[in-house]
Design an enzyme around this catalytic site. Sequence first.
Site, PDB file in Angstrom:
ATOM      1  N   TRP A 193      52.204  35.915 -14.071  1.00 48.49           N
ATOM      2  CA  TRP A 193      51.697  34.836 -13.722  1.00 48.49           C
ATOM      3  C   TRP A 193      50.228  34.324 -14.230  1.00 48.49           C
ATOM      4  O   TRP A 193      49.523  35.454 -14.133  1.00 48.49           O
ATOM      5  CB  TRP A 193      51.870  34.415 -12.047  1.00 48.49           C
ATOM      6  CG  TRP A 193      51.071  33.326 -11.627  1.00 48.49           C
ATOM      7  CD1 TRP A 193      51.678  32.036 -11.572  1.00 48.49           C
ATOM      8  CD2 TRP A 193      49.775  33.106 -10.986  1.00 48.49           C
ATOM      9  NE1 TRP A 193      50.951  31.059 -11.368  1.00 48.49           N
ATOM     10  CE2 TRP A 193      49.555  31.814 -10.841  1.00 48.49           C
ATOM     11  CE3 TRP A 193      48.788  33.695 -10.662  1.00 48.49           C
ATOM     12  CZ2 TRP A 193      48.528  30.931 -10.323  1.00 48.49           C
ATOM     13  CZ3 TRP A 193      47.524  33.208 -10.358  1.00 48.49           C
ATOM     14  CH2 TRP A 193      47.567  31.990 -10.154  1.00 48.49           C
ATOM     15  N   ASP A 361      52.577  18.144  -6.174  1.00 49.36           N
ATOM     16  CA  ASP A 361      53.226  18.507  -5.050  1.00 49.36           C
ATOM     17  C   ASP A 361      52.326  17.789  -3.639  1.00 49.36           C
ATOM     18  O   ASP A 361      50.936  17.838  -3.793  1.00 49.36           O
ATOM     19  CB  ASP A 361      52.857  20.106  -4.845  1.00 49.36           C
ATOM     20  CG  ASP A 361      53.507  20.875  -3.710  1.00 49.36           C
ATOM     21  OD1 ASP A 361      54.415  20.311  -2.920  1.00 49.36           O
ATOM     22  OD2 ASP A 361      53.580  22.035  -3.762  1.00 49.36           O
ATOM     23  N   ARG A 437      56.185  32.789  -2.167  1.00 45.27           N
ATOM     24  CA  ARG A 437      55.589  31.290  -1.949  1.00 45.27           C
ATOM     25  C   ARG A 437      56.178  30.651  -0.507  1.00 45.27           C
ATOM     26  O   ARG A 437      56.425  29.530  -0.530  1.00 45.27           O
ATOM     27  CB  ARG A 437      55.517  30.488  -3.070  1.00 45.27           C
ATOM     28  CG  ARG A 437      54.236  29.782  -2.980  1.00 45.27           C
ATOM     29  CD  ARG A 437      54.436  28.659  -3.931  1.00 45.27           C
ATOM     30  NE  ARG A 437      53.036  27.935  -4.217  1.00 45.27           N
ATOM     31  CZ  ARG A 437      53.016  26.553  -4.328  1.00 45.27           C
ATOM     32  NH1 ARG A 437      53.884  25.785  -5.017  1.00 45.27           N
ATOM     33  NH2 ARG A 437      51.722  26.201  -4.400  1.00 45.27           N
ATOM     34  N   TRP A 471      59.403  19.267 -12.589  1.00 48.75           N
ATOM     35  CA  TRP A 471      60.610  20.065 -12.234  1.00 48.75           C
ATOM     36  C   TRP A 471      60.009  21.317 -12.156  1.00 48.75           C
ATOM     37  O   TRP A 471      59.901  22.283 -12.782  1.00 48.75           O
ATOM     38  CB  TRP A 471      61.820  20.035 -13.005  1.00 48.75           C
ATOM     39  CG  TRP A 471      63.003  20.611 -12.252  1.00 48.75           C
ATOM     40  CD1 TRP A 471      63.000  21.948 -12.062  1.00 48.75           C
ATOM     41  CD2 TRP A 471      64.264  20.037 -11.646  1.00 48.75           C
ATOM     42  NE1 TRP A 471      64.196  22.332 -11.535  1.00 48.75           N
ATOM     43  CE2 TRP A 471      64.903  20.934 -11.235  1.00 48.75           C
ATOM     44  CE3 TRP A 471      64.556  18.874 -11.641  1.00 48.75           C
ATOM     45  CZ2 TRP A 471      66.203  20.740 -10.750  1.00 48.75           C
ATOM     46  CZ3 TRP A 471      65.963  18.396 -11.233  1.00 48.75           C
ATOM     47  CH2 TRP A 471      66.787  19.577 -10.607  1.00 48.75           C
ATOM     48  N   ASP A 472      59.811  21.896 -10.911  1.00 52.70           N
ATOM     49  CA  ASP A 472      58.995  23.083 -10.659  1.00 52.70           C
ATOM     50  C   ASP A 472      59.997  24.197  -9.986  1.00 52.70           C
ATOM     51  O   ASP A 472      61.038  23.855  -9.433  1.00 52.70           O
ATOM     52  CB  ASP A 472      57.670  23.106  -9.597  1.00 52.70           C
ATOM     53  CG  ASP A 472      56.775  24.117 -10.097  1.00 52.70           C
ATOM     54  OD1 ASP A 472      57.052  25.089 -10.553  1.00 52.70           O
ATOM     55  OD2 ASP A 472      55.471  23.615  -9.580  1.00 52.70           O
ATOM     56  N   CYS A 514      58.639  23.486 -15.556  1.00 51.82           N
ATOM     57  CA  CYS A 514      57.735  24.240 -14.871  1.00 51.82           C
ATOM     58  C   CYS A 514      58.195  25.230 -13.879  1.00 51.82           C
ATOM     59  O   CYS A 514      59.141  25.093 -13.061  1.00 51.82           O
ATOM     60  CB  CYS A 514      56.811  23.316 -14.085  1.00 51.82           C
ATOM     61  SG  CYS A 514      55.531  23.989 -13.307  1.00 51.82           S
ATOM     62  N   ASP A 536      50.074  28.228 -15.326  1.00 52.93           N
ATOM     63  CA  ASP A 536      49.075  27.660 -14.259  1.00 52.93           C
ATOM     64  C   ASP A 536      47.575  27.851 -14.677  1.00 52.93           C
ATOM     65  O   ASP A 536      46.729  27.484 -13.777  1.00 52.93           O
ATOM     66  CB  ASP A 536      49.377  28.085 -12.892  1.00 52.93           C
ATOM     67  CG  ASP A 536      50.416  27.550 -12.242  1.00 52.93           C
ATOM     68  OD1 ASP A 536      50.781  26.349 -12.699  1.00 52.93           O
ATOM     69  OD2 ASP A 536      50.895  27.924 -11.064  1.00 52.93           O
TER      70      ASP A 536
HETATM   71  C1  GLA Z   1      53.136  25.476  -9.256  1.00 54.38           C
HETATM   72  C2  GLA Z   1      52.906  24.654 -10.595  1.00 54.38           C
HETATM   73  C3  GLA Z   1      51.493  24.021 -10.401  1.00 54.38           C
HETATM   74  C4  GLA Z   1      51.563  22.867  -9.371  1.00 54.38           C
HETATM   75  C5  GLA Z   1      51.996  23.581  -7.981  1.00 54.38           C
HETATM   76  C6  GLA Z   1      52.234  22.829  -6.841  1.00 54.38           C
HETATM   77  O1  GLA Z   1      52.062  26.344  -9.084  1.00 54.38           O
HETATM   78  O2  GLA Z   1      52.803  25.526 -11.494  1.00 54.38           O
HETATM   79  O3  GLA Z   1      50.992  23.283 -11.521  1.00 54.38           O
HETATM   80  O4  GLA Z   1      52.450  21.767  -9.480  1.00 54.38           O
HETATM   81  O5  GLA Z   1      53.129  24.459  -8.209  1.00 54.38           O
HETATM   82  O6  GLA Z   1      52.596  23.504  -5.476  1.00 54.38           O
END
Ligand code: GLA
Length: 770
Positions: A193, A361, A437, A471-472, A514, A536
């Site tokens: 990460w 988010d 998470r 889309w995460d 994402c 990130d």
């Molecule tokens: C992940 C994504 C971030 C953001 C957060 C929101 O970590 O990579 O860019 O969108 O989630 O919770």
Amino acid sequence: MIEFKEPYFLLSTKNTSMILSFKRGKKLTCEYYSSRIVSIDEAPSLEKDFPFNQGTSIALDKENPSISEDYLKLELSTYGRGDYHDPSLILVGKEGTSIDLRYDSFEIREPNYDLPTPVPHDAKEELVIVLKDEKMGVVVKSHYLVYEEKDVFGRYLEIVNENDGEVIIKKASSCLLSLPNKDYVLTNLYGGWAGELNREDIKLKHGIYSRGSNAGLSSCRYNPFMMIHEDRHSINEGDAYGFNLLYSGNHLEEAELDTFSMLRLQIGINPLLFEKSLQKEDKFVTPVAILSYSSHGETGLSHNMQGFVDDHVVPPEWSHKVRPVVYNNWEATMFKFNKSKIIGLMKKAATLGVELFVLDDGWFGSRNDDSHGLGDWDVNKKKLPGGLKALADKADKLGLKFGIWMEPEMVNENSNLFASHPDWILHDGIHTPVEGRNQFVLDLAKEEVQDFIYDSVSSVLKSANISFLKWDCNRSLTDFAYMPGNHSYDWVVGLYKVLSRLVKEFPCVLFENCASGGNRFDLGMLSYFPQSWMSDDTDSYQRQIIQGNAALGYPLSVMSNHVAAKTSNQMLRLTSFDSKFDTACFGVLGYEMDIGELNGMETKILKSQIEYYKAHRELLQFGKLTVFKRIEEGNEGRFLASLNDEHMFGLFRKIQLPNPPEGRMVVDYPLDKNALYEYEERQESISVKKFGHLVNMISPIKLKEDGYLLNLLSHHMDMKSEVDKGMASGSALMNQGAFISQEWSGVGYSDRIRLMGDFGGRLYYIKKKE
Ligand code: GLA
């Protein structure tokens, strides 16, 4: 192009050829895969011959006593008949584990795109070679897709059970390639990460080198892209082979350098957590692997891969379609926002020249931190009265497109969704599922879950004028129920079912992939989503590593990069907005800092960046990226994006050192040596604060470093960087290079001094003169 002259197949692309043969006991082998040859009649001279079987080798059969499976350059290898490599295909039937597949027939046909996992579109032709083990009752079809212009082949296997009993697949690599070794070096991309896609070059030794993912997602631990290449001095020379997989789950790549110095490379689903049972007439189709060759070293290979992804992987609607400049509120607000904060950011974004506003988010359910609300896709009206529609309408009035964030595959325990469907998550029925998470993973192998995700996403997209969806997917997978088994494979196929329904229904929505940044950055996801949030980590130095190494296998158009706050949230490293832009502009540009807090000078800087980006956007999104100096290897990084006769040269400094060497813009890329090129540097803004207390050398009044006055001054005035511009031939640029201003060396500042500082950058636009 595919030609057949028994016992050979010749598969050709623009610059490469592959010869497949079934001459030796009807075993399918690859006798040549390299630069393009002239004729299929060369095949007998290029294939490996076996006058005698050696020492302890096992003969293929009575008719072929001099051949052993162990020496053959097999296209798929099985266990039990004398091949002692790591098999690429392991099948177990009621008769046992020995498999002997021999050539049966072939077909050249129109490609079939209707597979459970994605297939790169617009292949010219497909060759299907049918192999059979009559005794075992197993048919294996080896498929070859040809992408002529891009020098890429696609490969996958189709395994059919014609046995009366069950056949269990324990391993089925999509591709096995056998090559004579040339002291190859293997390039591996590993990471974690916020530190994805680090490059490691490994000199192959005898034995097996393997890496992959068992995280349920393709993961950032080891990207499925792998390259082998000759260890040459120049990145533009020598043989280079690249491999990748259109699959977003567990994968495994292996390189086996055997005791005869033959190299066998495999790529496919990771067998560790995979087992598939086939009943009579059942079949299983592996994901598609791609392979490419270039005689122009890693530069040629990476350009093949970049062009291939742009033309054949990303959805055709988005292929070469210019992507908007984004503003995303995540790093600015995280979960702490309300309607007026968002509208304030929108207004500011519009004045900067941003084209798309993305609400990240925190807009739904009880989502005020990451432990609540995931899965409840109703807008939080307390935070956002008027809902998404009001925001989308406001964006529209401001001339912006509007996008949102969703994480549809996940659920928080604290959510209405979990309360009503606790059985929808991945769980094995014995253990309490583990959280990542603060969230669980929905079981996408279940049809009702697929329908729920599809319905939730499509109703959000229909609720307002939404043209972008990030889309995460913020955790890896655990708690599969049927393991060993195919649960993790079924989960990925379930995801693909949802994605294909959504992209079909919303072809105009730009989806961004994402997974906490790059935890699922692969060709499977890019087949649906044409761009990806790379990491990130928005620190520019870290991003030079990530974007530069990604370019080995992926094009600029898929790399979504944001200029964020000067002090990086992740590294706490302080870098100027211009330095951040110099890196973020290689790909799809966006912004992520609190633009509501920008002072006058910063506003001016961002506006001019966006203007510059728009003027060169095609080059920066669809050019081929060459990284001919990697910053992590020394004190300087050099990027070059090239599209036809235009180039953007990015120069990056790691740390400022005394006595800098003479600055030269050397373009290590095939330019036209007899042509003239004009170049011009983008002028950067240098803060007056950069000079610390030295500012007093020119200031009429005494200014204190970090004092109120100097801060105030920096909001209204800046220093301008040097602007190197001129003209030089391709020959000069490729060799000694054009002189660029003397780098800062501790004394004196003028418009002919290049003050880059720690983690600084510069951009030079180069264009061939007509
Ligand atoms: C992940 C994504 C971030 C953001 C957060 C929101 O970590 O990579 O860019 O969108 O989630 O919770």
